[in-house]
Write a protein that holds these residues in place. Structure first.
Motif, PDB file in Angstrom:
ATOM      1  N   GLY A  91       0.801  -1.213   0.000  1.00  0.00           N
ATOM      2  CA  GLY A  91       0.000   0.000   0.000  1.00  0.00           C
ATOM      3  C   GLY A  91       0.837   1.268   0.000  1.00  0.00           C
ATOM      4  N   ASP A  92       2.155   1.145  -0.232  1.00  0.00           N
ATOM      5  CA  ASP A  92       3.072   2.294  -0.252  1.00  0.00           C
ATOM      6  C   ASP A  92       3.215   2.974   1.103  1.00  0.00           C
ATOM      7  N   TYR A  93       3.081   2.202   2.186  1.00  0.00           N
ATOM      8  CA  TYR A  93       3.399   2.736   3.514  1.00  0.00           C
ATOM      9  C   TYR A  93       4.909   2.631   3.705  1.00  0.00           C
ATOM     10  N   ARG A  94       5.521   3.713   4.186  1.00  0.00           N
ATOM     11  CA  ARG A  94       6.980   3.779   4.265  1.00  0.00           C
ATOM     12  C   ARG A  94       7.415   4.012   5.710  1.00  0.00           C
ATOM     13  N   HIS A  95       7.986   2.962   6.313  1.00  0.00           N
ATOM     14  CA  HIS A  95       8.343   2.996   7.723  1.00  0.00           C
ATOM     15  C   HIS A  95       9.789   2.568   7.930  1.00  0.00           C
ATOM     16  N   ILE A  96      10.373   3.026   9.020  1.00  0.00           N
ATOM     17  CA  ILE A  96      11.762   2.698   9.332  1.00  0.00           C
ATOM     18  C   ILE A  96      11.857   1.256   9.836  1.00  0.00           C
ATOM     19  N   ALA A  97      12.813   0.520   9.263  1.00  0.00           N
ATOM     20  CA  ALA A  97      13.073  -0.863   9.660  1.00  0.00           C
ATOM     21  C   ALA A  97      14.472  -0.975  10.245  1.00  0.00           C
ATOM     22  N   VAL A  98      14.657  -1.932  11.153  1.00  0.00           N
ATOM     23  CA  VAL A  98      15.951  -2.168  11.795  1.00  0.00           C
ATOM     24  C   VAL A  98      16.210  -3.672  11.852  1.00  0.00           C
ATOM     25  N   ALA A  99      17.451  -4.043  11.605  1.00  0.00           N
ATOM     26  CA  ALA A  99      17.906  -5.424  11.797  1.00  0.00           C
ATOM     27  C   ALA A  99      19.250  -5.371  12.514  1.00  0.00           C
ATOM     28  N   SER A 100      19.663  -6.489  13.108  1.00  0.00           N
ATOM     29  CA  SER A 100      20.925  -6.491  13.859  1.00  0.00           C
ATOM     30  C   SER A 100      21.708  -7.766  13.594  1.00  0.00           C
ATOM     31  N   THR A 101      23.001  -7.682  13.864  1.00  0.00           N
ATOM     32  CA  THR A 101      23.873  -8.845  13.772  1.00  0.00           C
ATOM     33  C   THR A 101      24.743  -8.920  15.025  1.00  0.00           C
ATOM     34  N   ALA A 102      24.903 -10.119  15.536  1.00  0.00           N
ATOM     35  CA  ALA A 102      25.775 -10.336  16.697  1.00  0.00           C
ATOM     36  C   ALA A 102      26.983 -11.178  16.326  1.00  0.00           C
ATOM     37  N   ASP A 103      27.096 -11.508  15.021  1.00  0.00           N
ATOM     38  CA  ASP A 103      28.204 -12.344  14.572  1.00  0.00           C
ATOM     39  C   ASP A 103      29.035 -11.666  13.482  1.00  0.00           C
ATOM     40  N   GLY A 104      29.122 -10.347  13.561  1.00  0.00           N
ATOM     41  CA  GLY A 104      29.973  -9.619  12.636  1.00  0.00           C
ATOM     42  C   GLY A 104      29.472  -9.532  11.216  1.00  0.00           C
ATOM     43  N   TRP A 119       2.445   6.284   7.233  1.00  0.00           N
ATOM     44  CA  TRP A 119       2.852   7.248   6.212  1.00  0.00           C
ATOM     45  C   TRP A 119       2.737   6.590   4.848  1.00  0.00           C
ATOM     46  N   GLN A 120       1.700   6.928   4.134  1.00  0.00           N
ATOM     47  CA  GLN A 120       1.458   6.388   2.801  1.00  0.00           C
ATOM     48  C   GLN A 120       1.896   7.428   1.780  1.00  0.00           C
ATOM     49  N   LEU A 121       2.856   7.050   0.947  1.00  0.00           N
ATOM     50  CA  LEU A 121       3.450   7.998   0.018  1.00  0.00           C
ATOM     51  C   LEU A 121       3.930   7.255  -1.222  1.00  0.00           C
ATOM     52  N   ASN A 122       3.449   7.674  -2.394  1.00  0.00           N
ATOM     53  CA  ASN A 122       3.867   7.042  -3.637  1.00  0.00           C
ATOM     54  C   ASN A 122       5.087   7.764  -4.196  1.00  0.00           C
ATOM     55  N   ALA A 123       6.077   7.941  -3.374  1.00  0.00           N
ATOM     56  CA  ALA A 123       7.344   8.585  -3.736  1.00  0.00           C
ATOM     57  C   ALA A 123       8.295   8.394  -2.572  1.00  0.00           C
ATOM     58  N   CYS A 124       9.579   8.590  -2.828  1.00  0.00           N
ATOM     59  CA  CYS A 124      10.550   8.465  -1.749  1.00  0.00           C
ATOM     60  C   CYS A 124      10.679   9.792  -1.010  1.00  0.00           C
ATOM     61  N   PRO A 125      10.537   9.806   0.314  1.00  0.00           N
ATOM     62  CA  PRO A 125      10.630  11.065   1.069  1.00  0.00           C
ATOM     63  C   PRO A 125      12.053  11.592   1.242  1.00  0.00           C
ATOM     64  N   ILE A 126      13.050  10.843   0.771  1.00  0.00           N
ATOM     65  CA  ILE A 126      14.455  11.240   0.887  1.00  0.00           C
ATOM     66  C   ILE A 126      14.765  11.611   2.333  1.00  0.00           C
ATOM     67  N   SER A 127      14.469  10.689   3.230  1.00  0.00           N
ATOM     68  CA  SER A 127      14.572  10.977   4.650  1.00  0.00           C
ATOM     69  C   SER A 127      14.830   9.687   5.425  1.00  0.00           C
ATOM     70  N   GLY A 128      16.088   9.357   5.628  1.00  0.00           N
ATOM     71  CA  GLY A 128      16.436   8.153   6.365  1.00  0.00           C
ATOM     72  C   GLY A 128      16.471   8.389   7.862  1.00  0.00           C
ATOM     73  N   ALA A 129      16.660   7.315   8.601  1.00  0.00           N
ATOM     74  CA  ALA A 129      16.734   7.401  10.066  1.00  0.00           C
ATOM     75  C   ALA A 129      18.185   7.533  10.511  1.00  0.00           C
ATOM     76  N   ALA A 130      18.369   7.964  11.756  1.00  0.00           N
ATOM     77  CA  ALA A 130      19.665   7.899  12.426  1.00  0.00           C
ATOM     78  C   ALA A 130      19.527   6.934  13.587  1.00  0.00           C
ATOM     79  N   ILE A 131      20.565   6.159  13.848  1.00  0.00           N
ATOM     80  CA  ILE A 131      20.535   5.209  14.961  1.00  0.00           C
ATOM     81  C   ILE A 131      21.845   5.301  15.730  1.00  0.00           C
ATOM     82  N   VAL A 132      21.764   5.009  17.040  1.00  0.00           N
ATOM     83  CA  VAL A 132      22.960   4.967  17.865  1.00  0.00           C
ATOM     84  C   VAL A 132      22.722   4.000  19.022  1.00  0.00           C
ATOM     85  N   SER A 133      23.758   3.254  19.366  1.00  0.00           N
ATOM     86  CA  SER A 133      23.683   2.335  20.509  1.00  0.00           C
ATOM     87  C   SER A 133      24.476   2.942  21.655  1.00  0.00           C
TER      88      SER A 133
END
Length: 198
Positions: A91-104, A119-133
Motif C-alpha cells: 500500500g506504499d506505507y513507508r516505515h523505518i526498519a531495523v535489523a541487527s547482527t551479533a556475529d559480525g 505514512w502512505q506515500l507514492n514517492a521516496c521522502p528522501i529521509s532516512g533514520a539515524a541510529i545509535v547504541s
C-alpha cells in the motif's frame, strides 16, 4: 559504514542491480514529463576483516526499500551492529526498519518496523533514520515522518532488547522537516542534530 568492537568494517548501501531493465527508459520519461517513477531499491551489505583491503561477497538484506532514504549502521560496545533503512510496505506505507547482527555480519536478524506511522506515500521522502547504541542491547532511533498516526515531525523510539521491540514513538520536534538527522551519544546522553522549517 561502521566498525565493530573487533575492528571489522561493515558497509551497507541502496542497490538497484536487480531492478528491471526498463528503469532507464522510465526515468527518462519521468524527467521529460516531470513525474516520479523511481522504483524501489534493495539493501546490500559487505564486511572486511583486513581494514578494507578486501570485502566479503555482497549480501542482500532487504527488498522493496525507499530508493533515496539513506541506510544507517551503528556499532554497540557489546558487539552488536544495527542497520536501518526505510521499508516500503504493502500500500506504499513507508516505515523505518531495523535489523541487527551479533556475529559480525555473517547473519542479520529479521527486520523489525520501528513504528507504524501510517505514512502512505507514492514517492521516496528522501529521509532516512539515524541510529545509535548507547549501551548493551540499547538502540535509539530518530526519524522524520508525516504519516496519519500523528503530526509531521521528528520522532524517536528506543529498544532495550537488541532491536527486537521498540518503545512507543515520542515527538522530538514538530518543526523538523524531512531529511536525514544525526544522533550522537555520550556515556549518559543522546544528542539529535536535524533541520527545522525556519
Amino acid at each position: 559504514l561502521t566498525v565493530d568492537t573487533n575492528g571489522r568494517i561493515i558497509v551497507a548501501w541502496l542497490d538497484e542491480r536487480n531492478i528491471k531493465a526498463d528503469h532507464t527508459e522510465n526515468m527518462a520519461s519521468a524527467l521529460f514529463h516531470h513525474e516520479d517513477v523511481e522504483p524501489n531499491s534493495e539493501v546490500f551489505y559487505s564486511t572486511s576483516d583486513d581494514g578494507g583491503k578486501t570485502f566479503t561477497p555482497n549480501k542482500k538484506i532487504a527488498s522493496d526499500v525507499c530508493p533515496c532514504c539513506k541506510t544507517f549502521l551503528a556499532a554497540g560496545d557489546d558487539g552488536t551492529v544495527y542497520m536501518s533503512w526505510r521499508q516500503v510496505l504493502k500500500g506504499d506505507y513507508r516505515h523505518i526498519a531495523v535489523a541487527s547482527t551479533a556475529d559480525g555480519g555473517k547473519t542479520f536478524s529479521n527486520a523489525v518496523i520501528v513504528s507504524d506511522d501510517q505514512w502512505q506515500l507514492n514517492a521516496c521522502p528522501i529521509s532516512g533514520a539515524a541510529i545509535v547504541s548507547s549501551g548493551p542491547q540499547t538502540l535509539d532511533v530518530l526519524w522524520y515522518t508525516a504519516g496519519k498516526a500523528g503530526a509531521p515531525g521528528l520522532y524517536s523510539a528506543r529498544s532495550t532488547d537488541g532491536g527486537k521491540t521498540f518503545s512507543p514513538r515520542k515527538v522530538v520536534d514538530s518543526e523538523a522537516i524531512a531529511g536525514s538527522p544525526t544522533l550522537l551519544s555520550t556515556a549518559d546522553k543522546v544528542f539529535a542534530v536535524f533541520k527545522q522549517a525556519d
